[in-house]
Design a protein around this motif. Structure first.
Motif, short mmCIF file in Angstrom:
data_model
loop_
_atom_site.label_atom_id
_atom_site.label_comp_id
_atom_site.label_asym_id
_atom_site.label_seq_id
_atom_site.Cartn_x
_atom_site.Cartn_y
_atom_site.Cartn_z
N SER A 287 21.19 -48.94 23.38
CA SER A 287 21.06 -48.06 24.54
C SER A 287 20.08 -48.67 25.54
N SER A 288 20.48 -48.78 26.78
CA SER A 288 19.60 -49.38 27.80
C SER A 288 18.38 -48.51 28.05
N SER A 289 18.52 -47.20 27.98
CA SER A 289 17.35 -46.33 28.23
C SER A 289 16.35 -46.41 27.08
N SER B 75 14.97 -40.59 26.06
CA SER B 75 14.26 -41.84 25.74
C SER B 75 12.77 -41.73 26.05
N ARG B 76 12.42 -41.03 27.10
CA ARG B 76 11.00 -40.81 27.41
C ARG B 76 10.34 -39.95 26.33
N CYS B 77 11.08 -38.99 25.81
CA CYS B 77 10.55 -38.17 24.71
C CYS B 77 10.32 -39.03 23.47
N ALA C 177 25.38 -40.33 26.62
CA ALA C 177 24.95 -39.17 27.42
C ALA C 177 24.90 -39.53 28.90
N PRO C 178 24.96 -38.51 29.75
CA PRO C 178 24.73 -38.77 31.18
C PRO C 178 23.35 -39.43 31.36
N GLN C 179 23.22 -40.28 32.35
CA GLN C 179 22.01 -41.09 32.52
C GLN C 179 20.74 -40.24 32.59
N VAL C 180 20.78 -39.13 33.30
CA VAL C 180 19.60 -38.28 33.43
C VAL C 180 19.14 -37.79 32.06
N LEU C 181 20.06 -37.37 31.24
CA LEU C 181 19.73 -36.91 29.89
C LEU C 181 19.24 -38.06 29.02
N ALA C 182 19.91 -39.22 29.10
CA ALA C 182 19.53 -40.38 28.30
C ALA C 182 18.11 -40.83 28.62
#
Length: 105
Positions: free
Chosen positions: A67-69, A27-29, A18-23
């Motif tokens: 995934s890094s995020s 991940s925060r969710c 996914a685009p970084q903003v979405l990832a």
């Protein structure tokens, strides 16, 4: 367990691609909805069996994540949760191979 790890693998792929903003947002969710709201109470539970199963699931999730995020959120959860970090360190020396893989001589 199979369903959980299938979901985890899907989520890992999704956040990698996914685009970084979405990832990061996804991940925060996961951090709040799974790690804090579900897993943390299980890790702090009084029943040893609940704690061991939860610790084993967390260990496996850490081993599988690419995934890094998602990895950032796992590290944040493991190292920045004051009440949890000392408890998890105690579990690192547990006899169960699923929690603490001991070396055999």
């Amino acid at each position: 367990m199979t369903n959980f790890f299938s979901w985890w693998d899907f989520l890992d792929h999704l956040t990698r691609d996914a685009p970084q903003v979405l990832a990061v947002q996804l991940s925060r969710c996961v951090h709040q909805s799974w790690l804090v709201d579900v897993l943390q109470p299980q890790l702090l539970h009084m029943c040893e069996q609940v704690v061991l199963v939860s610790t084993s699931v967390l260990c496996a999730a850490v081993r599988l994540v690419q995934s890094s995020s998602l990895l950032d959120q796992l590290v944040h959860f493991l190292l920045r949760t004051d009440t949890l970090t000392p408890l998890l360190l105690q579990h690192c020396d547990h006899i169960s191979d699923q929690v603490s893989p001991h070396q055999t001589s």
